[in-house]
Scaffold this motif. Structure first.
Motif, PDB file in Angstrom:
ATOM      1  N   UNK A   5     -33.646  22.957 -16.950  1.00 39.36           N
ATOM      2  CA  UNK A   5     -34.991  22.428 -16.776  1.00 39.36           C
ATOM      3  C   UNK A   5     -35.577  21.820 -18.033  1.00 39.36           C
ATOM      4  N   UNK A   6     -35.190  22.264 -19.193  1.00 41.13           N
ATOM      5  CA  UNK A   6     -35.762  21.737 -20.424  1.00 41.13           C
ATOM      6  C   UNK A   6     -34.974  20.552 -20.978  1.00 41.13           C
ATOM      7  N   UNK A   7     -33.827  20.258 -20.406  1.00 41.52           N
ATOM      8  CA  UNK A   7     -33.036  19.118 -20.857  1.00 41.52           C
ATOM      9  C   UNK A   7     -33.454  17.872 -20.092  1.00 41.52           C
ATOM     10  N   UNK A   8     -33.299  16.723 -20.727  1.00 44.85           N
ATOM     11  CA  UNK A   8     -33.736  15.465 -20.131  1.00 44.85           C
ATOM     12  C   UNK A   8     -32.633  14.814 -19.295  1.00 44.85           C
ATOM     13  N   UNK A   9     -33.021  13.756 -18.583  1.00 45.02           N
ATOM     14  CA  UNK A   9     -32.061  12.961 -17.817  1.00 45.02           C
ATOM     15  C   UNK A   9     -31.021  12.375 -18.766  1.00 45.02           C
ATOM     16  N   UNK A  10     -31.481  11.890 -19.916  1.00 42.48           N
ATOM     17  CA  UNK A  10     -30.566  11.298 -20.895  1.00 42.48           C
ATOM     18  C   UNK A  10     -29.559  12.326 -21.407  1.00 42.48           C
ATOM     19  N   UNK A  11     -30.008  13.563 -21.648  1.00 43.23           N
ATOM     20  CA  UNK A  11     -29.092  14.636 -22.062  1.00 43.23           C
ATOM     21  C   UNK A  11     -28.016  14.851 -21.005  1.00 43.23           C
ATOM     22  N   UNK A  16     -22.586  14.346 -18.861  1.00 41.43           N
ATOM     23  CA  UNK A  16     -21.756  13.978 -17.713  1.00 41.43           C
ATOM     24  C   UNK A  16     -20.736  12.915 -18.068  1.00 41.43           C
ATOM     25  N   UNK A  17     -21.163  11.898 -18.802  1.00 40.66           N
ATOM     26  CA  UNK A  17     -20.261  10.816 -19.202  1.00 40.66           C
ATOM     27  C   UNK A  17     -19.147  11.357 -20.094  1.00 40.66           C
ATOM     28  N   UNK A  18     -19.531  12.156 -21.057  1.00 39.08           N
ATOM     29  CA  UNK A  18     -18.531  12.694 -21.984  1.00 39.08           C
ATOM     30  C   UNK A  18     -17.639  13.737 -21.332  1.00 39.08           C
ATOM     31  N   UNK A  19     -18.061  14.337 -20.228  1.00 40.80           N
ATOM     32  CA  UNK A  19     -17.199  15.294 -19.527  1.00 40.80           C
ATOM     33  C   UNK A  19     -15.976  14.591 -18.938  1.00 40.80           C
ATOM     34  N   UNK A  20     -16.097  13.289 -18.675  1.00 39.19           N
ATOM     35  CA  UNK A  20     -14.992  12.499 -18.123  1.00 39.19           C
ATOM     36  C   UNK A  20     -14.257  11.739 -19.221  1.00 39.19           C
ATOM     37  N   UNK A  21     -15.001  11.092 -20.123  1.00 39.44           N
ATOM     38  CA  UNK A  21     -14.413  10.180 -21.110  1.00 39.44           C
ATOM     39  C   UNK A  21     -14.146  10.803 -22.473  1.00 39.44           C
ATOM     40  N   UNK A  28     -23.785   2.878 -23.250  1.00 39.26           N
ATOM     41  CA  UNK A  28     -25.239   2.723 -23.267  1.00 39.26           C
ATOM     42  C   UNK A  28     -25.776   3.346 -21.984  1.00 39.26           C
ATOM     43  N   UNK A  29     -26.671   4.289 -22.118  1.00 41.57           N
ATOM     44  CA  UNK A  29     -27.251   4.934 -20.942  1.00 41.57           C
ATOM     45  C   UNK A  29     -28.192   3.957 -20.245  1.00 41.57           C
TER      46      UNK A  29
END
Length: 58
Positions: A5-11, A16-21, A28-29
């Motif tokens: 809840x305290x983390x942002x959409x950008x976080x 998520x991106x780095x979990x794959x790549x 660029x987000x």
């Protein structure tokens, strides 16, 4: 309270991106979209980042 809840959409997008790549992925987000009601901003960002990374072709 969710742990995200305290983390942002950008976080979430970055995680998520780095979990794959991988942790050194360069990207660029995109602009933050409208949030689905059933997800926290972090969860929505994570899902979008993961999906974008999976679609990317190098």
């Amino acid at each position: 309270m969710s742990v995200h809840e305290e983390k942002t959409w950008e976080d979430g997008y970055i995680d998520g991106y780095q979990s794959v790549r991988g942790p050194h992925a360069v990207f660029a987000a995109p602009v933050v979209p409208l949030m689905p009601l059933e997800k926290t901003p972090y969860e929505a960002g994570y899902e979008r980042g993961r999906d974008d990374a999976a679609k990317r072709r190098d």
